[in-house]
Scaffold this active site. Sequence first.
Site, PDB file in Angstrom:
ATOM      1  N   HIS A 181     -95.764 -26.226  14.433  1.00 57.52           N
ATOM      2  CA  HIS A 181     -96.751 -25.221  13.980  1.00 57.52           C
ATOM      3  C   HIS A 181     -96.048 -24.002  13.379  1.00 57.52           C
ATOM      4  O   HIS A 181     -96.620 -22.913  13.332  1.00 57.52           O
ATOM      5  CB  HIS A 181     -97.640 -24.697  15.137  1.00 57.52           C
ATOM      6  CG  HIS A 181     -98.536 -25.721  15.749  1.00 57.52           C
ATOM      7  ND1 HIS A 181     -98.771 -25.751  17.102  1.00 57.52           N
ATOM      8  CD2 HIS A 181     -99.268 -26.712  15.221  1.00 57.52           C
ATOM      9  CE1 HIS A 181     -99.614 -26.732  17.378  1.00 57.52           C
ATOM     10  NE2 HIS A 181     -99.920 -27.338  16.247  1.00 57.52           N
ATOM     11  N   ARG A 242    -103.030 -33.984  24.986  1.00 55.77           N
ATOM     12  CA  ARG A 242    -101.624 -34.034  25.409  1.00 55.77           C
ATOM     13  C   ARG A 242    -101.433 -33.258  26.706  1.00 55.77           C
ATOM     14  O   ARG A 242    -102.068 -32.215  26.907  1.00 55.77           O
ATOM     15  CB  ARG A 242    -100.720 -33.410  24.334  1.00 55.77           C
ATOM     16  CG  ARG A 242    -100.613 -34.254  23.097  1.00 55.77           C
ATOM     17  CD  ARG A 242     -99.674 -33.607  22.078  1.00 55.77           C
ATOM     18  NE  ARG A 242    -100.153 -33.875  20.744  1.00 55.77           N
ATOM     19  CZ  ARG A 242    -100.028 -33.051  19.714  1.00 55.77           C
ATOM     20  NH1 ARG A 242     -99.396 -31.904  19.846  1.00 55.77           N
ATOM     21  NH2 ARG A 242    -100.519 -33.376  18.533  1.00 55.77           N
TER      22      ARG A 242
END
Length: 405
Positions: A181, A242
């Site tokens: 990211h 996740r």
Amino acid sequence: MTKILVINAGSSSLKYQLYDMTDESVLAKGRVERIGMDASIIVHEPTGREDLRYVEEILDHTAAVRVVLQKLTDPKYGVIESIEDIDAVGHRIVHGGEKLTKSMLINDEVKQEIKRLFDLAPLHNPAHLMGIEAMEANLPNVPQSVVFDTAFHSTMPPMCYMYPIPKVLYKKHMVRRYGFHGTSHQYVSEQAAKFLNKPLESLKIITCHIGNGASVTAIKDGKSFDTSMGMTPLEGLMMGTRSGDLDPAIVPYTMVKEELTVNEVNSMLNKHSGLMAISGLSSDMREITDNMDTDPNAKLAFDMFEYRLRKYIGSYAAALNGVDVIVFTAGIGENSVILRERVCENLTYLGVKLDPERNAVRSGEDRRISADDSKVEVLVIPTNEELMIARDTYRLVQELQPETV
Ligand code: AMP
């Protein structure tokens, strides 16, 4: 030299945005989904024109790119006259490893390196390379660039990126923290400094990119110092599906007890954990918050998600020896009033004071949600990774141009 096409290629999808860099406006955006499956979905949204959505069989990424270029130049739905109007293409690449640490124009060497990193990003890098090759097949004379999710984090010191395991694994197999990211963390930190009208280098910033995937970054001197995702995007915060951080011993233990293969345990941790696993309801934060007053599993999922995020913010405040700015971004960070409220009400020891009215405002703009007497500025900054990719690509192709007198 102003029209830049930004591409984000996944294994069965291809997202695109066409920018006019004279004013950074989006001329059109869209996506092709279910590439290679029987009914591919095409969504094309030209600015100021009617949107298009239909189903067609699209065999591979080269065919998907052909469809995108056709839509961009279509007499009814198009926004440019010919594909020659596209001056450059910028690709989002998840993993650049240790060598590809800044945006660059594509050549064979760069493609080889992206390939070498397939093992580190098996879900992403092969798809990105397909996207690059599909573009090259369709637009052979147009310069293309690559912008890496990992690049912003290449400034981390070894103290932050090394794992305390045998060093041979780093040397032989590239095992270290890379972080992801990065384009988003960089964009929102730069925007935060602009918003506050302060030099970026003067601020200690903690950026929270909280979407379906989520990561936190500690930024000082305008550079990434530490970040919660690791060698892969699995480490760090609890996410939609996740697990984020857990005791590594759980992996071999579960494999033995449940007789799981490597692929199965990987799939469990990446696709069947996080909010989804704890709530038993959904990986979508909206569904979790809508149900948490009545459903104890949804409440536990929310509480764990918030607590783990807050612990990271606290640890990064320690890593930076203080914090001037906390930024929330991405789907949950930009939209979840309750998550921001819960996180911030437990950060008063840092001098964080939220303004509940400012926090409750919904707008797509950069804004302050802290009170005027808060010691830490708390901001919501909508991320824009595509614009960062377009800007980098534009800069790279401009550097290619011969100097004009
Ligand atoms: P992203 O990966 O950045 O697109 O973020 C996607 C996630 O944002 C979704 O899974 C939702 O959980 C979350 N999201 C979007 N809108 C809202 C909202 N209004 N409130 C809470 N969460 C939201």
